[in-house]
Write an enzyme that holds these catalytic residues in place. Sequence first.
Site, PDB file in Angstrom:
ATOM      1  N   GLN A  84      63.435 -37.252 -15.026  1.00 44.21           N
ATOM      2  CA  GLN A  84      63.105 -36.864 -16.396  1.00 44.21           C
ATOM      3  C   GLN A  84      63.842 -35.608 -16.819  1.00 44.21           C
ATOM      4  O   GLN A  84      64.360 -34.860 -15.993  1.00 44.21           O
ATOM      5  CB  GLN A  84      61.600 -36.647 -16.532  1.00 44.21           C
ATOM      6  CG  GLN A  84      61.016 -35.647 -15.560  1.00 44.21           C
ATOM      7  CD  GLN A  84      59.498 -35.706 -15.525  1.00 44.21           C
ATOM      8  OE1 GLN A  84      58.814 -34.900 -16.171  1.00 44.21           O
ATOM      9  NE2 GLN A  84      58.961 -36.649 -14.754  1.00 44.21           N
ATOM     10  N   HIS A  86      63.521 -32.637 -20.361  1.00 41.43           N
ATOM     11  CA  HIS A  86      62.682 -32.208 -21.472  1.00 41.43           C
ATOM     12  C   HIS A  86      63.547 -31.609 -22.573  1.00 41.43           C
ATOM     13  O   HIS A  86      64.617 -31.051 -22.307  1.00 41.43           O
ATOM     14  CB  HIS A  86      61.650 -31.195 -20.988  1.00 41.43           C
ATOM     15  CG  HIS A  86      60.854 -31.659 -19.811  1.00 41.43           C
ATOM     16  ND1 HIS A  86      60.088 -32.800 -19.849  1.00 41.43           N
ATOM     17  CD2 HIS A  86      60.736 -31.163 -18.553  1.00 41.43           C
ATOM     18  CE1 HIS A  86      59.517 -32.981 -18.669  1.00 41.43           C
ATOM     19  NE2 HIS A  86      59.901 -32.008 -17.869  1.00 41.43           N
ATOM     20  N   GLU A 121      60.007 -25.693 -17.026  1.00 39.35           N
ATOM     21  CA  GLU A 121      58.995 -25.623 -15.978  1.00 39.35           C
ATOM     22  C   GLU A 121      59.556 -25.004 -14.703  1.00 39.35           C
ATOM     23  O   GLU A 121      60.754 -25.060 -14.432  1.00 39.35           O
ATOM     24  CB  GLU A 121      58.415 -27.001 -15.679  1.00 39.35           C
ATOM     25  CG  GLU A 121      59.430 -28.042 -15.247  1.00 39.35           C
ATOM     26  CD  GLU A 121      58.838 -29.441 -15.199  1.00 39.35           C
ATOM     27  OE1 GLU A 121      58.971 -30.089 -14.149  1.00 39.35           O
ATOM     28  OE2 GLU A 121      58.270 -29.903 -16.210  1.00 39.35           O
ATOM     29  N   HIS A 247      65.409 -33.878 -13.439  1.00 38.96           N
ATOM     30  CA  HIS A 247      64.704 -33.512 -12.224  1.00 38.96           C
ATOM     31  C   HIS A 247      63.701 -34.590 -11.859  1.00 38.96           C
ATOM     32  O   HIS A 247      63.230 -35.342 -12.721  1.00 38.96           O
ATOM     33  CB  HIS A 247      64.008 -32.152 -12.355  1.00 38.96           C
ATOM     34  CG  HIS A 247      63.058 -32.060 -13.508  1.00 38.96           C
ATOM     35  ND1 HIS A 247      63.471 -31.941 -14.825  1.00 38.96           N
ATOM     36  CD2 HIS A 247      61.706 -32.067 -13.552  1.00 38.96           C
ATOM     37  CE1 HIS A 247      62.431 -31.868 -15.624  1.00 38.96           C
ATOM     38  NE2 HIS A 247      61.335 -31.955 -14.877  1.00 38.96           N
ATOM     39  N   ARG A 266      62.524 -39.947 -19.957  1.00 37.03           N
ATOM     40  CA  ARG A 266      62.667 -40.465 -18.599  1.00 37.03           C
ATOM     41  C   ARG A 266      64.036 -41.090 -18.371  1.00 37.03           C
ATOM     42  O   ARG A 266      64.644 -41.622 -19.287  1.00 37.03           O
ATOM     43  CB  ARG A 266      61.558 -41.474 -18.294  1.00 37.03           C
ATOM     44  CG  ARG A 266      60.180 -40.810 -18.238  1.00 37.03           C
ATOM     45  CD  ARG A 266      59.074 -41.774 -17.877  1.00 37.03           C
ATOM     46  NE  ARG A 266      57.829 -41.034 -17.663  1.00 37.03           N
ATOM     47  CZ  ARG A 266      57.008 -40.661 -18.618  1.00 37.03           C
ATOM     48  NH1 ARG A 266      57.278 -40.971 -19.872  1.00 37.03           N
ATOM     49  NH2 ARG A 266      55.916 -39.980 -18.338  1.00 37.03           N
TER      50      ARG A 266
END
Length: 387
Positions: A84, A86, A121, A247, A266
């Site tokens: 995935q 972001h 993240e 990642h 994804r």
Amino acid sequence: MLIPISNTPRDYAWGSTDLIARLQGRTPSDAPEAEIWYGDHPGSPSHLLGAGGGTLDEALARAGEARLPFLMKLLAAGSSLSIQAHPTRAEAREGFAREEAAGIPLDADERLYRDDNHKPEIIVAVSDEFRALVGIRDLAATRRLLAALGEGPALTHLDRLLADPDPERAVRGALEWALTEATPGDVDELTRALETATDAEFAPEIEVLRAAASDFPGDRGLYVALLMNLVVLHRGEALYAPAGVLHAYQSGLGVELMAASDNVLRGGLTPKHVDVPELLRVLDPATGPAPLVRPGPLPGGGAEFAPLVADFALTHVALESAPVTVPLRGPAIALAVTGEVTVEDGDERVVLAPGDAVYVGGGALAVTLAGTGEAFVAQPGVDGAEG
């Protein structure tokens, strides 16, 4: 203000059957336990412990406190998460507005943007090893890996795509081929090559790819995974996945901290919806080593992982003989992972066992941790960072 909080482990299929239970001192149930969420995210807000009950988001609303800009998780992977990436905040705002205008329900399988926020993240290893695929490997190294896998029409075609002198064009071309044109026979070719391949340089990568091929038979994302860096974190080490970086966590237990968002594009190793054009639109095609992040020591003890985002920073505290005071820039959550940790804020005091957490609010300027355990403190990031 200290509010003890807890949550129920989420039973995603990729979750470990024992890592969270062993950390909490429970007998494993043999069912997957993937994540425990600590925060006020509406997808799974933390529950309040003690009199009154309810959820953290309700408590913050009653107290007139703002929503948290971050979400903290205890993450336990027994097999690969989906590959995935972001979006940036600008991309998230545009995508969310577009899907709202199109009338796509928020819970629809094809919905990509469930909010208008970015989702950088960080994850810090709590187990002795934590494995992850992160970022695009140097293309010359990937071509050496392809050579180690042997010859075949699909492998040869991918090698030709990666030979493009423009690295960005090579990456985008390889990903587009993998996710839109690779046939079941092409995936079988790679799977068979992995079964017999032996190579000293890429032995760990081949092992991880074999596991992915077994867990996701026929999935085109296996070719995407082939392009990615394998990172093995040891306890206390961390990696950072900013916007656009591919990642997929593979195995191990870690504390994860992210911006409060649920936007995921994804790229394979999943039965869920994969929107290739949108993934390629938000993708960072840069090649090179995985984005590891090192902590900076704090004057009062502990070490802070502070990537350049305003949403979050994560302090790691290993308690020995003396208490450690962590300065705060806003509301925080303290999570214990070993031993017994006492959290103090003025006159209030909460004792945490592994897996227990407490919300620290009410304008506290610092929180003091004591005991003989290990804990993490999540809070907003440094002023002036990207947000």
